[in-house]
Design a protein around this motif. Structure first.
Motif, short mmCIF file in Angstrom:
data_model
loop_
_atom_site.label_atom_id
_atom_site.label_comp_id
_atom_site.label_asym_id
_atom_site.label_seq_id
_atom_site.Cartn_x
_atom_site.Cartn_y
_atom_site.Cartn_z
N ASP A 93 0.84 -1.20 0.00
CA ASP A 93 0.00 0.00 0.00
C ASP A 93 0.87 1.25 0.00
O ASP A 93 0.90 2.01 0.96
N HIS A 94 1.64 1.45 -1.07
CA HIS A 94 2.60 2.55 -1.09
C HIS A 94 1.94 3.92 -1.07
O HIS A 94 2.60 4.92 -0.81
N GLY A 95 0.65 3.98 -1.30
CA GLY A 95 -0.03 5.27 -1.26
C GLY A 95 -0.33 5.76 0.14
O GLY A 95 -0.78 6.87 0.32
N SER A 96 -0.05 4.96 1.16
CA SER A 96 -0.40 5.33 2.53
C SER A 96 0.62 6.23 3.19
O SER A 96 0.42 6.68 4.30
N GLY A 97 1.72 6.48 2.55
CA GLY A 97 2.69 7.36 3.17
C GLY A 97 4.03 7.31 2.49
O GLY A 97 4.94 8.05 2.82
N GLY A 98 4.17 6.44 1.50
CA GLY A 98 5.43 6.35 0.78
C GLY A 98 6.47 5.57 1.53
O GLY A 98 6.22 5.00 2.59
N GLY A 99 7.69 5.51 0.94
CA GLY A 99 8.78 4.80 1.58
C GLY A 99 9.30 5.55 2.79
O GLY A 99 8.94 6.70 3.05
N LEU A 100 10.17 4.90 3.54
CA LEU A 100 10.71 5.50 4.75
C LEU A 100 11.42 6.81 4.45
O LEU A 100 12.26 6.89 3.55
N GLY A 101 11.06 7.84 5.19
CA GLY A 101 11.69 9.15 5.02
C GLY A 101 12.38 9.67 6.26
O GLY A 101 13.16 10.62 6.19
N LEU A 102 12.11 9.03 7.40
CA LEU A 102 12.66 9.52 8.67
C LEU A 102 12.87 8.37 9.63
O LEU A 102 11.96 7.56 9.85
N LEU A 103 14.05 8.28 10.19
CA LEU A 103 14.34 7.39 11.30
C LEU A 103 14.66 8.24 12.51
O LEU A 103 15.51 9.14 12.45
N VAL A 104 13.99 7.96 13.63
CA VAL A 104 14.31 8.61 14.89
C VAL A 104 14.86 7.54 15.83
O VAL A 104 14.12 6.66 16.30
N ASN A 105 16.14 7.61 16.10
CA ASN A 105 16.80 6.70 17.03
C ASN A 105 16.59 7.22 18.45
O ASN A 105 17.28 8.14 18.90
N ASN A 106 15.63 6.65 19.14
CA ASN A 106 15.32 7.13 20.49
C ASN A 106 15.40 6.03 21.53
O ASN A 106 15.53 6.31 22.72
N VAL A 107 15.34 4.77 21.11
CA VAL A 107 15.29 3.67 22.08
C VAL A 107 16.45 3.79 23.07
O VAL A 107 17.57 4.14 22.72
N TRP A 108 16.14 3.47 24.33
CA TRP A 108 17.15 3.65 25.39
C TRP A 108 16.79 2.79 26.58
O TRP A 108 15.76 3.01 27.21
N GLY A 109 17.61 1.81 26.88
CA GLY A 109 17.38 0.93 28.02
C GLY A 109 18.34 1.17 29.16
O GLY A 109 18.42 0.38 30.11
N GLY A 110 19.07 2.28 29.10
CA GLY A 110 20.13 2.53 30.07
C GLY A 110 19.67 2.81 31.48
O GLY A 110 20.45 2.68 32.42
N TYR A 111 18.40 3.22 31.65
CA TYR A 111 17.93 3.55 32.99
C TYR A 111 17.34 2.34 33.72
O TYR A 111 17.02 2.44 34.90
N GLU A 112 17.16 1.25 33.03
CA GLU A 112 16.43 0.14 33.63
C GLU A 112 17.21 -0.51 34.76
O GLU A 112 18.32 -0.98 34.57
#
Length: 285
Positions: A93-112
């Motif tokens: 369904d490429h009409g739903s938003g197109g290919g990937l345009g943005l990656l946000v690297n936010n994952v963080w397990g350092g506080y656990e």
């Protein structure tokens, strides 16, 4: 039409906190947002509120399209499966938003599970603290980036935003924490260097003292402590501003405080204020 209605984004570690704020801001702008994290249903990290499904649902309610994917970003197979899922969705369904345009690297397990040891001298820190901060932080960012960039190149350009913390000119209060965040920012600079002749840019952002669920739990919602803090959406609005900036390539390789970006781009926090850039207290290095 919303400004990012043709943009597909991946926000890692978005069950709660700053990742959730970024996902919601992207939803406000109409983006399709893949929301990843480990928390689903009653299985929540450190029993904190927030799941990938809740965040994705809120993205959709705000005008975007939220897609929840449970993913442990320390498991390479799960991360590869995530990107394969996005490829299939785009092909279907490429009409739903197109290919990937943005990656946000936010994952963080350092506080656990760090407890009081976080503020102790490095020789009293358990080695697991270092491992969590690098495996569920720096390595996770590298893994997602190396999978995302070929897709961004195929889409004729895009942006990688990596969330850091603190102020690189001052000690961040813990050796493992400081080294991991410094490595995160160096990762951004070196990725940008290798991407310099491509249409893909890479930047890092430094939020200020943010009212995440973990922070609110730690300070018991003490109003005095929380005075001058910012909402997770403040960082989200910074990310949206960067994506919308046609000249973002000129910023590639940079590390930017959210408060500085607010002044440069003219956005505010949800309450209409513009919290100042974060100046980390502590010893200069």
């Amino acid at each position: 039409m919303s400004s990012l209605s043709n943009t597909t984004a991946l926000v890692t570690g978005a069950s709660r906190g700053i990742g959730r704020g970024i996902a919601l801001a992207l939803g406000d702008a109409g983006a399709t947002v893949y929301v990843t994290g480990r928390s689903v249903g009653a299985d929540r990290t450190d029993d904190l509120p927030g799941t990938v499904d809740e965040t994705a649902g809120s993205v959709t309610e705000r005008g975007g399209r939220g897609i929840a994917v449970q993913c442990d970003h320390t498991d390479d197979r799960q991360v590869e499966a995530l990107f394969e899922r996005m490829d299939r969705d785009h092909d279907h369904d490429h009409g739903s938003g197109g290919g990937l345009g943005l990656l946000v690297n936010n994952v963080w397990g350092g506080y656990e599970g760090y407890g009081e040891s976080f503020d102790g001298p490095f020789w009293e820190q358990p080695i697991e603290t270092w491992d969590r901060m690098f495996d569920a932080g720096v390595r996770a960012h590298f893994t997602a980036s190396r999978l995302a960039v070929p897709r961004l190149l195929d889409a004729d350009g895009g942006l990688v935003v990596t969330v850091s913390s603190g102020h690189g000119g001052r000690f961040r209060g813990s050796v493992p924490y400081d080294v991991s965040k410094t490595a995160t920012e160096r990762l951004t600079k070196t990725m940008a260097h290798e991407l310099r002749d491509t249409p893909v840019s890479a930047v890092a952002v430094q939020p200020g003292f943010t009212r995440t669920e973990r922070v609110l739990d730690a300070v018991d919602e003490d109003e005095e402590v929380l005075a001058g803090t910012e909402s997770p959406l403040y960082t989200g609005r910074a990310v949206v501003a960067l994506v919308l900036d046609d000249g973002v390539a000129d910023r590639s390789g940079g590390v930017f405080r959210v408060g500085d970006l607010a002044r440069a781009y003219g956005f505010t926090d949800v309450d209409g204020t513009r919290p100042a850039p974060f100046d980390l207290p502590g010893d200069p290095l």
